[in-house]
Design a protein around this motif. Structure first.
Motif, mmCIF file in Angstrom:
data_model
loop_
_atom_site.group_PDB
_atom_site.id
_atom_site.type_symbol
_atom_site.label_atom_id
_atom_site.label_comp_id
_atom_site.label_asym_id
_atom_site.label_seq_id
_atom_site.Cartn_x
_atom_site.Cartn_y
_atom_site.Cartn_z
ATOM 1 N N UNK A 114 -18.862 15.146 -6.646
ATOM 2 C CA UNK A 114 -18.185 16.433 -6.582
ATOM 3 C C UNK A 114 -19.158 17.563 -6.881
ATOM 4 N N UNK A 115 -20.361 17.467 -6.327
ATOM 5 C CA UNK A 115 -21.357 18.502 -6.566
ATOM 6 C C UNK A 115 -21.023 19.798 -5.842
ATOM 7 N N UNK A 116 -20.595 19.692 -4.615
ATOM 8 C CA UNK A 116 -20.362 20.872 -3.792
ATOM 9 C C UNK A 116 -18.987 21.461 -4.061
ATOM 10 N N UNK A 117 -18.886 22.804 -4.097
ATOM 11 C CA UNK A 117 -17.582 23.426 -4.324
ATOM 12 C C UNK A 117 -16.620 23.233 -3.157
ATOM 13 N N UNK A 118 -17.118 22.839 -1.984
ATOM 14 C CA UNK A 118 -16.213 22.641 -0.850
ATOM 15 C C UNK A 118 -15.910 21.167 -0.609
ATOM 16 N N UNK A 119 -16.459 20.299 -1.465
ATOM 17 C CA UNK A 119 -16.168 18.875 -1.332
ATOM 18 C C UNK A 119 -14.755 18.597 -1.830
ATOM 19 N N UNK A 120 -14.065 17.704 -1.160
ATOM 20 C CA UNK A 120 -12.663 17.423 -1.495
ATOM 21 C C UNK A 120 -12.523 16.157 -2.333
ATOM 22 N N UNK A 121 -11.615 16.197 -3.287
ATOM 23 C CA UNK A 121 -11.277 14.999 -4.042
ATOM 24 C C UNK A 121 -10.518 14.021 -3.141
ATOM 25 N N UNK A 122 -10.655 12.744 -3.436
ATOM 26 C CA UNK A 122 -9.899 11.747 -2.686
ATOM 27 C C UNK A 122 -8.401 11.999 -2.863
ATOM 28 N N UNK A 123 -7.611 11.776 -1.818
ATOM 29 C CA UNK A 123 -6.160 12.053 -1.904
ATOM 30 C C UNK A 123 -5.477 11.359 -3.071
ATOM 31 N N UNK A 126 -9.236 32.258 -13.405
ATOM 32 C CA UNK A 126 -9.750 32.299 -12.028
ATOM 33 C C UNK A 126 -10.293 30.942 -11.607
ATOM 34 N N UNK A 127 -10.976 30.253 -12.506
ATOM 35 C CA UNK A 127 -11.506 28.933 -12.164
ATOM 36 C C UNK A 127 -10.401 27.899 -12.023
ATOM 37 N N UNK A 128 -9.418 27.971 -12.908
ATOM 38 C CA UNK A 128 -8.333 26.984 -12.859
ATOM 39 C C UNK A 128 -7.535 27.098 -11.568
ATOM 40 N N UNK A 129 -7.077 28.307 -11.246
ATOM 41 C CA UNK A 129 -6.239 28.446 -10.047
ATOM 42 C C UNK A 129 -7.088 28.440 -8.773
ATOM 43 N N UNK A 130 -8.374 28.817 -8.903
ATOM 44 C CA UNK A 130 -9.256 28.732 -7.740
ATOM 45 C C UNK A 130 -9.482 27.288 -7.329
ATOM 46 N N UNK A 131 -9.720 26.417 -8.315
ATOM 47 C CA UNK A 131 -9.878 24.989 -8.030
ATOM 48 C C UNK A 131 -8.571 24.390 -7.502
ATOM 49 N N UNK A 132 -7.472 24.867 -8.042
ATOM 50 C CA UNK A 132 -6.167 24.401 -7.567
ATOM 51 C C UNK A 132 -5.977 24.805 -6.100
ATOM 52 N N UNK A 133 -6.359 26.037 -5.780
ATOM 53 C CA UNK A 133 -6.287 26.490 -4.395
ATOM 54 C C UNK A 133 -7.146 25.656 -3.475
ATOM 55 N N UNK A 134 -8.301 25.202 -3.984
ATOM 56 C CA UNK A 134 -9.199 24.378 -3.160
ATOM 57 C C UNK A 134 -8.559 23.027 -2.820
ATOM 58 N N UNK A 135 -7.832 22.451 -3.764
ATOM 59 C CA UNK A 135 -7.155 21.179 -3.478
ATOM 60 C C UNK A 135 -6.143 21.358 -2.352
ATOM 61 N N UNK A 136 -5.396 22.464 -2.402
ATOM 62 C CA UNK A 136 -4.438 22.718 -1.315
ATOM 63 C C UNK A 136 -5.166 23.024 -0.003
ATOM 64 N N UNK A 147 -7.931 21.553 0.844
ATOM 65 C CA UNK A 147 -8.294 20.211 1.303
ATOM 66 C C UNK A 147 -7.101 19.497 1.938
ATOM 67 N N UNK A 148 -5.926 19.781 1.428
ATOM 68 C CA UNK A 148 -4.701 19.172 1.977
ATOM 69 C C UNK A 148 -4.224 19.869 3.261
ATOM 70 N N UNK A 149 -4.930 20.937 3.642
ATOM 71 C CA UNK A 149 -4.568 21.752 4.802
ATOM 72 C C UNK A 149 -3.189 22.380 4.634
ATOM 73 N N UNK A 150 -2.832 22.596 3.386
ATOM 74 C CA UNK A 150 -1.582 23.283 3.055
ATOM 75 C C UNK A 150 -1.975 24.726 2.738
ATOM 76 N N UNK A 151 -2.146 25.527 3.791
ATOM 77 C CA UNK A 151 -2.867 26.779 3.673
ATOM 78 C C UNK A 151 -2.082 27.906 3.014
ATOM 79 N N UNK A 165 -27.982 26.010 -4.536
ATOM 80 C CA UNK A 165 -28.124 27.079 -3.557
ATOM 81 C C UNK A 165 -27.606 26.648 -2.191
ATOM 82 N N UNK A 166 -28.001 25.460 -1.763
ATOM 83 C CA UNK A 166 -27.650 25.032 -0.412
ATOM 84 C C UNK A 166 -26.164 24.737 -0.254
ATOM 85 N N UNK A 167 -25.491 24.472 -1.358
ATOM 86 C CA UNK A 167 -24.066 24.164 -1.271
ATOM 87 C C UNK A 167 -23.172 25.330 -1.660
#
Length: 861
Positions: free
Chosen positions: A329-338, A365-375, A377-381, A451-453
């Motif tokens: 889970x290094x990258x901020x755009x990497x998704x957790x397994x379902x 901001x970090x808590x709800x931002x990470x929560x938003x990222x999970x959604x 990943x679920x394509x629940x936009x 930087x790259x991620x």
């Protein structure tokens, strides 16, 4: 809290004892000061109940009353301290810093020991908002002769034999360096803290130092793993194995320190530090592929986490535990397994709830931002976008996190095919990065994935979206709407180049932007075309800009990895001195990059090509491209620049040219690496003296830091010519020149020597490095070479991509400088003439291995 109660008790004593000495003219305030005490007490009660925001309001009212009262400066300082700690507790570092200033201003003239301790706490506030340079300045400043500067936290503590303050200051300094990415320096300072903490038997400071040491060694292990992967890709298996062994060793040390921290925290029944230790152990076990231990440790951490008080430690621990349910889970755009997402959602929702109750917007901001990222990943936009927007609002004052949520907003819009909204969000993210670039790009710069991620994709995604609407292989007039879009793309690409250089060279990088975007090249140079390459995941864009403002873009339909392999093959062929030269790879690259623009180049009567290269393309010389009949250098003068905004487009006056010529003829050994003697360097230095009258030579033993600094301080040299081995590595520490006394002189140190002199008030005109080498395929090293002129404080640099026989180098240098003194000839044309002279000499010199590695970087005029 015990410290806070003691201070308030002392404040009350001071207040009561002052009643007898107040004058009549102070009587109107007497009725207010007791109310101040009531407000103080009210704040204490709320703080003890965990209502940190509730404590702030009465303390602020008390502060105002004490500020109005005479003889209440100490009370003001004490309340300011309490406010600073409370604001720090709720994640408002900027507010905390403001109150630390008030408290420090009171103590500085009367209590040095307390001043030093408060400087340490203020430094921690700076570190908490990502401003580690300011933290280091308060704690130690620039180290001179192994000593911190006077009036810094470390120096004050040592001067007053305040061991507790010294241990805390060293620990905070080590942590600031660790966050900045200077892990070895961090380890050194953290050991200082640990040693003193053990000496004074302070378990809290011991726990903190051990934990930080574990993190520093963990960071080193990560660096080693990534360097090993890079070496493996370059085919350097022996070096890769050594790096992996060192990484494993550092990981084991990290485990030992964190486990020691855990044991001590358990003895102290310190649940907060126990939880933090367990969390830090999880990635260490993952790195050892010990997934059972990682899972067990995660459960232990989760059990303790439930028992923690509802504060910011609990919030950030929940966020970490949510992300650490899997190893990658290094990258901020990497998704957790379902399968682990439900557990992560539960943790993040709890974290968000606590952050809302404590009004800790940064943590929220970090808590709800990470929560938003999970959604996301679920394509629940719909919920993803709603949560991400909430994260943006919560992070409004914390730009080091704000750009992440602006980027996430852009990704969500992009996934929904809402391109205008996506572009707008991406542009906001980049604008935010630009305002904090110095801080976020120099932090953890050794961890390339940071930087790259987390930065690089933002620029490239925006470029991709903007290029989608531009027609390919069509010459676009300067007035065309698509041309305006291309200018925007090039501006974004240039900003990316600046960010890459800042990240590579780190905290010491001085980026002097000399040109604004949109500069009219045609008004300066009517015979030059600018070629910009932008490497994306699946294809590469080549954009040519002509003097009349016209532009043309073509697409090279090759994915990143395929392009890398073919460019490396081209580079290998160029360096094969003893093999018959095969022009096929050079022709292939010519067909990709140049042939699509042939007619436009002819019509515009172009005689010079300037390349702004990206990624792996930086590692090869464009002069060696071949059209099937001749090399590119036989048709055009060629130069490269890291970005137009860093290039001063002004012709030089060759009448004033003279050089400080430094050289090494002898063999050398640096860090176990052997460097062969350069027998023709003396001839090369002689040629410099012959062509540039009034030049000063420093050869072998005379070529050292002291003599270099002396010459630069006493004389003005437009040109610095250095004929010695130079190495450009993946990191700046491995980018150095070999001096005559067999020491390393890094490019950063060279820059400091140049800038610290009084005679060279302007950037030097030209830095020449004639025996450099960069590893094939290492685009990080090539990035360092591309930015060498910028980092060394020079308008231009002439350097080599690989080492060649120094007899050929001497000939190139002689011809180059002879041509450079001709005012009718640009630097790029002078290099072209020198390379053509070597080709025309015939025999082995027709092989590009002998003339191609020389590249002109920066100002080509």
């Amino acid at each position: 809290m015990r410290n806070l109660r003691c201070k308030v008790r002392f404040l009350l004593i001071m207040f009561l004892s002052s009643l007898t000495c107040l004058c009549w003219d102070s009587m109107p305030l007497l009725t207010q000061v007791p109310y101040a005490h009531q407000f103080v007490q009210q704040g204490i009660e709320r703080y003890q109940a965990g209502d940190y925001n509730g404590a702030i309001a009465p303390w602020q009212r008390a502060l105002i009353l004490y500020q109005k009262a005479k003889n209440s400066q100490q009370e003001v300082a004490i309340v300011a301290e309490n406010l600073a700690r409370t604001y720090q507790q709720i994640g408002q570092g900027n507010q905390a810093i403001r109150y630390w200033e008030q408290a420090i201003a009171y103590y500085r003239p009367i209590d040095p020991q307390q001043t030093g301790r408060l400087l340490t706490e203020q430094a921690q506030s700076y570190s908490s908002i990502g401003q580690n340079r300011q933290a280091i300045a308060l704690l130690c400043g620039t180290v001179q002769d192994q000593e911190c500067l006077p009036q810094t936290a470390v120096s004050i503590a040592r001067a007053h034999k305040d061991l507790l303050g010294e241990a805390a200051a060293w620990g905070s300094l080590g942590e600031a360096y660790r966050i900045r990415g200077d892990y070895l320096q961090a380890i050194n300072y953290l050991h200082n803290s640990l040693k003193i903490a053990e000496e004074i038997a302070n378990p809290q400071l011991q726990i903190s130092a051990l934990n930080s040491l574990g993190n520093a060694y963990s960071n080193l292990a990560q660096v080693g793993d990534r360097q090993a992967n890079s070496a493996e890709k370059l085919g350097e298996s022996e070096q890769s194995n050594q790096l992996r062994q060192q990484a494993a060793s550092n990981n084991s040390k990290a485990l030992e320190y964190v486990q020691n921290s855990l044991e001590l925290a358990q003895k102290q029944s310190d649940r907060t530090h126990q939880t933090r230790a367990y969390i830090n152990l999880i990635p260490l076990y993952y790195r050892q592929a010990n997934y059972t231990a990682a899972a067990q440790t995660h459960q232990q951490a989760l059990g303790l986490w439930q028992q923690l008080p509802n504060d910011r430690n609990k919030i950030y621990s929940a966020i970490d535990l949510a992300k650490l349910q899997q190893s990658n889970t290094n990258s901020p755009i990497e998704c957790l397994n379902p399968q682990v997402q439900p557990n992560a959602i539960t943790l993040l929702e709890q974290a968000a709830s606590i952050a809302q109750k404590t009004q800790d917007n940064r943590a929220l901001s970090f808590a709800i931002g990470e929560l938003g990222h999970i959604y996301e990943c679920r394509q629940d936009y719909t919920p993803a976008l709603k949560l991400t927007q909430q994260a943006r609002w919560a992070a409004e004052q914390d730009k080091d996190s704000l750009y992440l949520w602006e980027w996430q907003t852009g990704r969500i819009y992009q996934a929904q095919n809402q391109k205008p909204s996506a572009i707008n969000a991406y542009e906001k993210a980049i604008a935010t990065i630009e305002t904090i670039r110095d801080e976020i790009l120099t932090a953890n710069r050794d961890l390339q994935f940071d930087f790259r991620d987390t930065v690089d994709p933002i620029y490239r995604d925006l470029i991709t979206m903007k290029l989608d609407t531009v027609p390919s292989a069509v010459l676009l007039a300067a007035t065309d709407a698509n041309t305006k879009n291309l200018r925007s793309v090039l501006s974004t690409a240039d900003s990316l180049k600046l960010a890459e250089l800042q990240n590579y060279f780190g905290d010491d990088c001085t980026l002097n932007v000399v040109n604004q975007q949109g500069i009219d090249i045609g008004s300066i140079d009517k015979n030059t075309a600018i070629f910009s390459s932008i490497i994306l995941d699946k294809q590469t864009a080549i954009i040519a800009s002509f003097p009349n403002g016209n532009k043309k873009v073509i697409w090279l339909n090759k994915d990143n990895e395929s392009l890398r392999q073919e460019i490396n093959e081209f580079r290998l062929g160029l360096e094969s001195f003893f093999d018959e030269y095969d022009p096929q790879p050079a022709q292939k690259v010519y067909d990709w990059l140049i042939r699509p623009f042939t007619s436009e180049l002819q019509q515009a009567k172009i005689n010079t090509l300037v390349f702004i290269q990206d990624g792996i393309l930086r590692s090869v010389p464009m002069a060696a491209l071949h059209d099937g009949t001749q090399f590119l250098i036989q048709k055009y003068a060629v130069a490269t620049t890291p970005g137009l905004s860093l290039t001063e487009l002004k012709a030089s006056n060759p009448q004033n040219f003279r050089a400080l010529a430094l050289g090494l003829t002898e063999s050398a050994v640096i860090d176990g690496q052997k460097f062969a003697p350069l027998s023709h360097v003396q001839q090369e230095i002689g040629e410099v003296q012959e062509q540039l009258k009034g030049s000063t030579p420093l050869l072998n033993a005379e070529f050292n830091r002291t003599r270099l600094q002396q010459e630069l301080s006493e004389n003005s040299y437009p040109i610095i010519h250095i004929a010695t081995h130079g190495v450009f590595g993946t990191v700046p520490e491995d980018t150095f020149l070999v001096t005559g006394n067999q020491e390393k002189l890094t490019i950063t140190e060279l820059d400091m020597l140049i800038r610290s002199t009084t005679k060279n008030t302007e950037p030097i005109e030209l830095l020449t490095l004639t025996a450099c080498q960069t590893a094939i395929g290492d685009d990080r090293a090539a990035l360092g070479l591309a930015g060498v002129a910028v980092q060394a404080g020079a308008k231009s640099a002439l350097a080599s991509l690989w080492s060649i026989e120094d007899a050929a180098t001497a000939q190139v240098a002689a011809q180059f400088y002879q041509s450079l003194t001709d005012s009718r000839m640009s630097k790029a044309q002078a290099l072209q003439k020198a390379q053509l002279a070597l080709i025309e000499k015939g025999d082995k010199y027709t092989h590009p291995a002998y003339w191609a590695p020389y590249i002109l970087i920066g100002n080509w005029l």
